[in-house]
Scaffold this motif. Structure first.
Motif, PDB file in Angstrom:
ATOM      1  N   VAL A  18       0.844  -1.200   0.000  1.00  0.00           N
ATOM      2  CA  VAL A  18       0.000   0.000   0.000  1.00  0.00           C
ATOM      3  C   VAL A  18       0.874   1.242   0.000  1.00  0.00           C
ATOM      4  O   VAL A  18       0.664   2.173  -0.785  1.00  0.00           O
ATOM      5  N   ALA A  19       1.878   1.266   0.881  1.00  0.00           N
ATOM      6  CA  ALA A  19       2.799   2.398   0.941  1.00  0.00           C
ATOM      7  C   ALA A  19       3.504   2.583  -0.399  1.00  0.00           C
ATOM      8  O   ALA A  19       3.632   3.704  -0.903  1.00  0.00           O
ATOM      9  N   ALA A  20       3.960   1.479  -0.995  1.00  0.00           N
ATOM     10  CA  ALA A  20       4.659   1.553  -2.276  1.00  0.00           C
ATOM     11  C   ALA A  20       3.769   2.138  -3.369  1.00  0.00           C
ATOM     12  O   ALA A  20       4.212   2.963  -4.165  1.00  0.00           O
ATOM     13  N   GLU A  21       2.520   1.726  -3.398  1.00  0.00           N
ATOM     14  CA  GLU A  21       1.595   2.238  -4.422  1.00  0.00           C
ATOM     15  C   GLU A  21       1.370   3.740  -4.243  1.00  0.00           C
ATOM     16  O   GLU A  21       1.388   4.495  -5.219  1.00  0.00           O
ATOM     17  N   PHE A  22       1.161   4.190  -3.023  1.00  0.00           N
ATOM     18  CA  PHE A  22       0.973   5.624  -2.779  1.00  0.00           C
ATOM     19  C   PHE A  22       2.234   6.403  -3.123  1.00  0.00           C
ATOM     20  O   PHE A  22       2.166   7.463  -3.754  1.00  0.00           O
ATOM     21  N   LEU A  23       3.387   5.892  -2.722  1.00  0.00           N
ATOM     22  CA  LEU A  23       4.646   6.574  -3.019  1.00  0.00           C
ATOM     23  C   LEU A  23       4.885   6.669  -4.522  1.00  0.00           C
ATOM     24  O   LEU A  23       5.379   7.680  -5.018  1.00  0.00           O
ATOM     25  N   VAL A  49      16.069   5.553  -1.952  1.00  0.00           N
ATOM     26  CA  VAL A  49      16.349   5.457  -0.519  1.00  0.00           C
ATOM     27  C   VAL A  49      15.253   6.159   0.280  1.00  0.00           C
ATOM     28  O   VAL A  49      14.732   5.608   1.248  1.00  0.00           O
ATOM     29  N   ILE A  50      14.862   7.361  -0.133  1.00  0.00           N
ATOM     30  CA  ILE A  50      13.838   8.113   0.588  1.00  0.00           C
ATOM     31  C   ILE A  50      12.496   7.385   0.519  1.00  0.00           C
ATOM     32  O   ILE A  50      11.755   7.329   1.501  1.00  0.00           O
ATOM     33  N   GLU A  51      12.189   6.800  -0.618  1.00  0.00           N
ATOM     34  CA  GLU A  51      10.948   6.048  -0.762  1.00  0.00           C
ATOM     35  C   GLU A  51      10.888   4.896   0.248  1.00  0.00           C
ATOM     36  O   GLU A  51       9.880   4.722   0.951  1.00  0.00           O
ATOM     37  N   VAL A  52      11.963   4.137   0.366  1.00  0.00           N
ATOM     38  CA  VAL A  52      12.008   3.034   1.325  1.00  0.00           C
ATOM     39  C   VAL A  52      11.989   3.573   2.756  1.00  0.00           C
ATOM     40  O   VAL A  52      11.343   3.005   3.637  1.00  0.00           O
ATOM     41  N   LEU A  53      12.666   4.689   2.982  1.00  0.00           N
ATOM     42  CA  LEU A  53      12.689   5.282   4.310  1.00  0.00           C
ATOM     43  C   LEU A  53      11.292   5.731   4.746  1.00  0.00           C
ATOM     44  O   LEU A  53      10.903   5.530   5.902  1.00  0.00           O
ATOM     45  N   VAL A  54      10.527   6.301   3.832  1.00  0.00           N
ATOM     46  CA  VAL A  54       9.148   6.682   4.147  1.00  0.00           C
ATOM     47  C   VAL A  54       8.331   5.438   4.485  1.00  0.00           C
ATOM     48  O   VAL A  54       7.573   5.418   5.459  1.00  0.00           O
ATOM     49  N   ALA A  55       8.496   4.390   3.705  1.00  0.00           N
ATOM     50  CA  ALA A  55       7.780   3.136   3.977  1.00  0.00           C
ATOM     51  C   ALA A  55       8.180   2.581   5.339  1.00  0.00           C
ATOM     52  O   ALA A  55       7.343   2.065   6.077  1.00  0.00           O
ATOM     53  N   ASN A  56       9.459   2.701   5.681  1.00  0.00           N
ATOM     54  CA  ASN A  56       9.925   2.255   6.988  1.00  0.00           C
ATOM     55  C   ASN A  56       9.240   3.029   8.103  1.00  0.00           C
ATOM     56  O   ASN A  56       8.778   2.453   9.084  1.00  0.00           O
ATOM     57  N   ARG A  57       9.153   4.327   7.960  1.00  0.00           N
ATOM     58  CA  ARG A  57       8.535   5.159   9.000  1.00  0.00           C
ATOM     59  C   ARG A  57       7.055   4.826   9.149  1.00  0.00           C
ATOM     60  O   ARG A  57       6.502   4.898  10.230  1.00  0.00           O
ATOM     61  N   LEU A  58       6.404   4.465   8.044  1.00  0.00           N
ATOM     62  CA  LEU A  58       4.980   4.153   8.093  1.00  0.00           C
ATOM     63  C   LEU A  58       4.690   2.760   8.653  1.00  0.00           C
ATOM     64  O   LEU A  58       3.667   2.551   9.296  1.00  0.00           O
ATOM     65  N   THR A  59       5.574   1.813   8.405  1.00  0.00           N
ATOM     66  CA  THR A  59       5.293   0.429   8.799  1.00  0.00           C
ATOM     67  C   THR A  59       5.988  -0.007  10.079  1.00  0.00           C
ATOM     68  O   THR A  59       5.519  -0.930  10.740  1.00  0.00           O
ATOM     69  N   ALA A  60       7.106   0.599  10.411  1.00  0.00           N
ATOM     70  CA  ALA A  60       7.858   0.195  11.605  1.00  0.00           C
ATOM     71  C   ALA A  60       8.514   1.416  12.236  1.00  0.00           C
ATOM     72  O   ALA A  60       9.741   1.523  12.259  1.00  0.00           O
ATOM     73  N   PRO A  61       7.712   2.367  12.736  1.00  0.00           N
ATOM     74  CA  PRO A  61       8.308   3.597  13.271  1.00  0.00           C
ATOM     75  C   PRO A  61       9.195   3.318  14.474  1.00  0.00           C
ATOM     76  O   PRO A  61       8.740   2.798  15.480  1.00  0.00           O
ATOM     77  N   ALA A  62      10.449   3.616  14.309  1.00  0.00           N
ATOM     78  CA  ALA A  62      11.463   3.422  15.341  1.00  0.00           C
ATOM     79  C   ALA A  62      12.607   4.367  14.992  1.00  0.00           C
ATOM     80  O   ALA A  62      12.614   4.963  13.916  1.00  0.00           O
ATOM     81  N   PRO A  63      13.579   4.511  15.878  1.00  0.00           N
ATOM     82  CA  PRO A  63      14.711   5.376  15.543  1.00  0.00           C
ATOM     83  C   PRO A  63      15.354   4.977  14.219  1.00  0.00           C
ATOM     84  O   PRO A  63      15.360   3.800  13.847  1.00  0.00           O
ATOM     85  N   LEU A  64      15.862   5.953  13.506  1.00  0.00           N
ATOM     86  CA  LEU A  64      16.515   5.693  12.215  1.00  0.00           C
ATOM     87  C   LEU A  64      17.866   5.028  12.451  1.00  0.00           C
ATOM     88  O   LEU A  64      18.910   5.656  12.400  1.00  0.00           O
ATOM     89  N   TRP A  65      17.803   3.766  12.677  1.00  0.00           N
ATOM     90  CA  TRP A  65      18.991   2.999  12.991  1.00  0.00           C
ATOM     91  C   TRP A  65      18.750   1.578  12.531  1.00  0.00           C
ATOM     92  O   TRP A  65      17.691   1.013  12.757  1.00  0.00           O
ATOM     93  N   ARG A  66      19.688   1.049  11.818  1.00  0.00           N
ATOM     94  CA  ARG A  66      19.600  -0.315  11.298  1.00  0.00           C
ATOM     95  C   ARG A  66      18.375  -0.537  10.415  1.00  0.00           C
ATOM     96  O   ARG A  66      17.680  -1.541  10.527  1.00  0.00           O
TER      97      ARG A  66
END
Length: 170
Positions: A18-23, A49-66
């Motif tokens: 879903v995130a990928a389609e919106f992005l 990179v930013i596209e995947v980072l946005v998806a990361n923030r939406l699906t697994a919000p945690a500190p930007l680490w690993r």
């Protein structure tokens, strides 16, 4: 005909498709790459990179680490086509550094795309004033006149004992 399964890989998918389609509909990667082109030798673009980072923030919000570990465990390569090994902390930092000076243009471009892509009605304007309370002295004569003043006011958190700064979001 005989079919043999040689290996099975299980990874969480969650809301990644879903995130990928919106992005993709918002052309986030394309907008980033047009405004912040990377080097020709890069394995992935800043936009990817930013596209995947946005998806990361939406699906697994945690500190930007690993983030690379998250990408390896989740179906990031299968959904975005970006290998987890290419999403190390240094690469994320380079992408974030690249977009930092162009954030206004990026948000304006993606926002305009969202308006047209999703037919968003913008006939009504929303303005949100937010106050942030601060601890410390912040003497008036030590503050730069080109920036908002830190002073007492009418904070939403009702902490009248603290100085504040107000920001506006539209």
């Amino acid at each position: 005909m005989e079919c043999v399964v040689t290996s099975v890989v299980e990874k969480p998918l969650g809301a990644l498709p879903v995130a990928a389609e919106f992005l993709r509909r918002l052309d986030v990667a394309g907008t980033v790459d047009r405004l912040c082109p990377g080097r020709d030798i890069a394995h992935v673009t800043h936009g990817q990179v930013i596209e995947v980072l946005v998806a990361n923030r939406l699906t697994a919000p945690a500190p930007l680490w690993r983030v690379d570990r998250w990408a390896r465990e989740w179906a990031v390569e299968e959904v975005f086509g970006t290998e987890a090994e290419l999403l190390n902390d240094d690469r994320l930092g380079r992408a974030l550094d690249a977009i930092a000076p162009r954030l206004r243009e990026l948000t304006d471009g993606v926002g305009a795309r969202a308006i047209s892509e999703f037919g968003i009605d913008v006939s009504t304007f929303h303005w949100d004033m937010t106050s942030m309370s601060l601890y410390g002295a912040y003497p008036a004569d030590d503050q730069d006149e080109e920036y908002p003043r830190i002073k007492h006011g009418h904070p939403k958190d009702r902490r009248y004992d603290l100085k504040q700064i107000q920001t506006a979001w539209r």
